[in-house]
Motif scaffolding. Sequence first.
Motif, PDB file in Angstrom:
ATOM      1  N   LEU B 118      35.938  31.053  28.135  1.00  0.00           N
ATOM      2  CA  LEU B 118      35.442  31.708  29.341  1.00  0.00           C
ATOM      3  C   LEU B 118      35.016  30.697  30.389  1.00  0.00           C
ATOM      4  O   LEU B 118      35.420  30.766  31.546  1.00  0.00           O
TER       5      LEU B 118
ATOM      6  N   THR C  96      39.378  45.982  51.398  1.00  0.00           N
ATOM      7  CA  THR C  96      40.318  46.651  50.502  1.00  0.00           C
ATOM      8  C   THR C  96      41.756  46.316  50.873  1.00  0.00           C
ATOM      9  O   THR C  96      42.587  46.021  50.009  1.00  0.00           O
ATOM     10  N   TYR C  99      42.551  42.892  49.750  1.00  0.00           N
ATOM     11  CA  TYR C  99      42.824  42.854  48.302  1.00  0.00           C
ATOM     12  C   TYR C  99      44.229  43.351  48.010  1.00  0.00           C
ATOM     13  O   TYR C  99      44.964  42.747  47.214  1.00  0.00           O
ATOM     14  N   LYS C 100      44.625  44.444  48.701  1.00  0.00           N
ATOM     15  CA  LYS C 100      45.964  44.965  48.451  1.00  0.00           C
ATOM     16  C   LYS C 100      47.027  43.970  48.922  1.00  0.00           C
ATOM     17  O   LYS C 100      48.058  43.785  48.268  1.00  0.00           O
TER      18      LYS C 100
ATOM     19  N   LEU D  81      43.581  53.848  48.047  1.00  0.00           N
ATOM     20  CA  LEU D  81      44.253  52.556  48.041  1.00  0.00           C
ATOM     21  C   LEU D  81      44.114  51.876  46.695  1.00  0.00           C
ATOM     22  O   LEU D  81      45.058  51.270  46.193  1.00  0.00           O
ATOM     23  N   LEU D  82      42.906  51.950  46.134  1.00  0.00           N
ATOM     24  CA  LEU D  82      42.711  51.238  44.884  1.00  0.00           C
ATOM     25  C   LEU D  82      43.199  52.035  43.697  1.00  0.00           C
ATOM     26  O   LEU D  82      43.222  51.531  42.590  1.00  0.00           O
ATOM     27  N   ARG D  94      38.368  44.142  30.121  1.00  0.00           N
ATOM     28  CA  ARG D  94      38.007  42.813  30.603  1.00  0.00           C
ATOM     29  C   ARG D  94      36.949  42.219  29.692  1.00  0.00           C
ATOM     30  O   ARG D  94      35.982  42.885  29.328  1.00  0.00           O
ATOM     31  N   LEU D  96      33.960  40.198  29.242  1.00  0.00           N
ATOM     32  CA  LEU D  96      32.868  39.535  29.943  1.00  0.00           C
ATOM     33  C   LEU D  96      31.627  39.647  29.086  1.00  0.00           C
ATOM     34  O   LEU D  96      31.279  40.731  28.640  1.00  0.00           O
ATOM     35  N   PRO D 151      28.820  44.226  34.859  1.00  0.00           N
ATOM     36  CA  PRO D 151      30.003  44.606  35.642  1.00  0.00           C
ATOM     37  C   PRO D 151      30.872  45.632  34.945  1.00  0.00           C
ATOM     38  O   PRO D 151      31.704  46.257  35.587  1.00  0.00           O
ATOM     39  N   LEU D 227      35.818  49.639  43.946  1.00  0.00           N
ATOM     40  CA  LEU D 227      36.198  48.231  44.036  1.00  0.00           C
ATOM     41  C   LEU D 227      35.956  47.529  42.707  1.00  0.00           C
ATOM     42  O   LEU D 227      36.759  46.706  42.281  1.00  0.00           O
ATOM     43  N   SER D 228      34.836  47.864  42.063  1.00  0.00           N
ATOM     44  CA  SER D 228      34.505  47.106  40.865  1.00  0.00           C
ATOM     45  C   SER D 228      35.389  47.473  39.694  1.00  0.00           C
ATOM     46  O   SER D 228      35.434  46.750  38.709  1.00  0.00           O
ATOM     47  N   THR D 230      38.599  47.672  39.962  1.00  0.00           N
ATOM     48  CA  THR D 230      39.924  47.083  40.123  1.00  0.00           C
ATOM     49  C   THR D 230      40.120  46.006  39.071  1.00  0.00           C
ATOM     50  O   THR D 230      39.172  45.506  38.485  1.00  0.00           O
ATOM     51  N   GLU D 231      41.361  45.642  38.872  1.00  0.00           N
ATOM     52  CA  GLU D 231      41.636  44.664  37.833  1.00  0.00           C
ATOM     53  C   GLU D 231      41.663  43.270  38.396  1.00  0.00           C
ATOM     54  O   GLU D 231      41.943  43.049  39.559  1.00  0.00           O
ATOM     55  N   ASP D 232      41.373  42.337  37.535  1.00  0.00           N
ATOM     56  CA  ASP D 232      41.438  40.932  37.897  1.00  0.00           C
ATOM     57  C   ASP D 232      42.907  40.532  37.959  1.00  0.00           C
ATOM     58  O   ASP D 232      43.604  40.570  36.967  1.00  0.00           O
ATOM     59  N   THR D 233      43.357  40.185  39.164  1.00  0.00           N
ATOM     60  CA  THR D 233      44.781  39.847  39.251  1.00  0.00           C
ATOM     61  C   THR D 233      45.019  38.401  38.869  1.00  0.00           C
ATOM     62  O   THR D 233      44.188  37.578  39.090  1.00  0.00           O
TER      63      THR D 233
ATOM     64  N   PHE F  73      32.932  40.004  45.819  1.00  0.00           N
ATOM     65  CA  PHE F  73      33.764  40.700  44.856  1.00  0.00           C
ATOM     66  C   PHE F  73      35.230  40.433  45.118  1.00  0.00           C
ATOM     67  O   PHE F  73      35.974  40.022  44.231  1.00  0.00           O
ATOM     68  N   ARG F  77      38.132  38.294  43.081  1.00  0.00           N
ATOM     69  CA  ARG F  77      39.409  38.849  42.669  1.00  0.00           C
ATOM     70  C   ARG F  77      40.583  37.987  43.119  1.00  0.00           C
ATOM     71  O   ARG F  77      41.609  37.942  42.462  1.00  0.00           O
TER      72      ARG F  77
END
Lengths: 200, 132, 118, 233, 86, 84
Positions: B118, C96, C99-100, D81-82, D94, D96, D151, D227-228, D230-233, F73, F77
């Motif tokens: 990590l 947002t 991010y997209k 959108l998300l 995830r 953590l 989170p 928002l929180s 969403t996935e870690d890209t 945040f 990401r």
Amino acid sequence: MTAIGLINRDIVSYSNQCIAIKQYGELLLDTKTRPKNGVRKRAVLFVTLLLFWVMLNGTLAVDSFIVGIVVSLAITILFCSGLSFFTEFRATPQAFIAGILYYIYFFKELIKANFRLAVIVLSPLMPIKPGIVKVRTRLKSRMGRLMLANSITLTPGTLTMEIDGEWLYVHCVTVESTDIDEATAQIVAGFESYLEVMYG
Amino acid sequence: MESLLDITGGVLLVAGAVFLLLGGLGLWRMPDLFNRIQAGAKTTTLGTILILAGAAFLHPEWGFKLLLIGIFLLFTNPLSSQVLARAAHRRNIETSPQTSVDMLADAFSQKATSENDLSEKAGSDKDAEEKS
Amino acid sequence: MITIAMVTGFILILMGLYGALTNPNILRMIVSFTIANTGVNIVLVAVGYIQGRTAPILDEAVPVAEAAARIIDPTPQALVLTAIVIGLGVTTLMLTYAYKLYEMKGTLNIAKFSELKW
Amino acid sequence: MIKRALVLLFLFALGTLFVELLLNYTPDTELNQTGRYYAEHSAQDIGTANITTAIIVTYRGLDTLGEVTVLFLTAAIVGVLLGRGNHKGKSLQRKLPPSGELLTTGSYLLVPLILLLGAYVFINGHLTPGGGFQGGAIIASAILLMLLTDPLRHFSHSLIAAVESISGLFFIGIGVLGIFYAGGFLDNRLLPLGELGALFSAGVIPIIYSFIGLKVGAEFSSMLVNLSETEDT
Amino acid sequence: MVESLIAVAAALTGIAFLFALLRFIKGPSTFDRVIAFDVLTVISITFIVLSALIEERGIYLDVALVYALLSFLGVIAIARYLEGRF
Amino acid sequence: MIEIMPALTLLFAAAMIGAAFVAIRVKQISIAILAAGLVSLLASVMFLFFAAPDVAMTEAAIGSGLTTFLFFFVLGRVRGDKHD
């Protein structure tokens, strides 16, 4: 137009909401993973919130008191695992006396340590010897440990960095001894003796 | 003609301001991050509490709100310092050469094998940003 | 005092616009945008201020009878309050989208988004 | 480089405009007509101690309705959108570790207090500074503190949506009732005005502001939660 | 007398504010800036209380309440980001 | 003797411009976000000096926690972005 949109959304979400309330017995939180408070703790939280409400409003008028009861009840039900200052407080006379003595001791230490740090800051050579030492605590209750860590942090010269089981890692501006027992006696013992009576 | 209460309040205000000044000075002069947290965040807490007390002397009818502000400060301020110090230690912020012992680093180096993946992930990407 | 605030607000607007127009990174553009937003709010609040008067809230310090002579103009405050809340919504929306965009292209550099060239 | 020169030119023009504005600006010494009207009449007509509240909720109530709608749309767009629901199960995977003990205990202590302060701010909106928007933002901050502590915490989307839509519905419902039983849309004289400075005064303003507060809080919370997750890209 | 004491307090606090601001602008690492941010917010609470004293409006303290309870969220957010735990 | 409030306003104005300068010029995005948060927190105190407690409270509630968190945040990401 907004009204219609909202009504539509409402109808759609109403069925979801019924499911949600069933699914999440506690409304806001997913409580599967964390401890739920018992009735006593919730009552303590409720009373503390009500006390804060009265202090915020600065009045004991009937109307604001009723609203306060409603709001505190709502928060107590929604946020069921909340803590308050008096959670786990032992409601015995000794505990109250220890609480008062604790605050007197705390402010005395605060002022003393501030003057010590002021001397360090003002002296041109900066006689510091920083380091992170490890000390031990006997406290078990969550609030007691939080109060202990906060007290250590608020006294300038010492800063709690991590709690790991019974060990506290404390950063000191001037390290006086690296021995665990000696450092414990210097940093922790004063606060701990009061907090042990208060929270156990 | 001011009453004794007013004079006490004024003196407390000035005393609090002196502590705030010392905090600012400490923040400017201290050699490394942890000592800056000590000097900056802690001394300012006492200074602010003294100023709140002075205001309570000058206007006793504001007492409850000032007391609440003090309580909130006493609980939020150490929390942010602790979280910040912890994060800084995780990121291996360099300490001043006077630092004598670091028992937390020793404890971590023992535990590091379990958490290694990590911290690697978090550290590698941001170090470039940090040093630039 | 009004002049100080207005000068500050104008400088913040200019700095924010400069940052938003010259930075290649979308995230930094949004940061600059929020600074410009704050500048606009400061200018608007300063316009409503009248020297030597106090907040438009009636209590023991400001009785109803003296209100018109002692308070400042409340209208700009109501507008700015609205603007700040909407500003947060707009910022969230921009973030947002950022991010997209990142999800789509794997970068936030505006020069890489050649579809947006004009 | 030519782009930067253009930008500088534009900013220079804007700066000249600002300087011009600043040099010709003479500060008011008296309230203008609208401000004077609000200052003199809001205490009797609306019954609020905080004149800004009177403007926001009653005099310009339709603007507030529009603002709440804009926020609602923003939250909805963020949600669309998300695309929540696409990876509902995956987001929990995830890996953590939890935050330290101090932050966890501290947030359990502080979150009820923040919620209480938010409720105080929007219920007392007609007496003290603050109101629905501030209270909503404070409530969303409590959610934010929970998210910062853990989170991976799961929040009930349907509950947030339900709070939002129900409070929006009641807000509009009270406004419509005003058409029939009082002077017009969003008129606050549905209930007696009461005595200036009491908690139950200013007609329905405390109730309207409570609903606005809940709605705004739910909208901000849904943005944060979406928002929180969403996935870690 | 009291007014001049308030003025002295404001002046001293202003100097402290300047020191923290210098640390924010100079601050070699990110963490130094974060701690300067923390100190600046705490000092801002003092300024709010002082301005309430000068204007003699008790209602300004509500803003200080919100400030005291919420300004640490920014610090925690950046600390958690730097820890890499989002 | 100088008036207190204009002097304080001047102090905060200078601080805001300084923080905005940091936000525009600094290399790391994280510091830019922090500086933008500082600008909005200082602006909140300045609104209070201009007798607008409602606005000050809004800015304090929104500018400190929510905006900063949202930025960090998204920054967390998009961490892998090398084209800074």
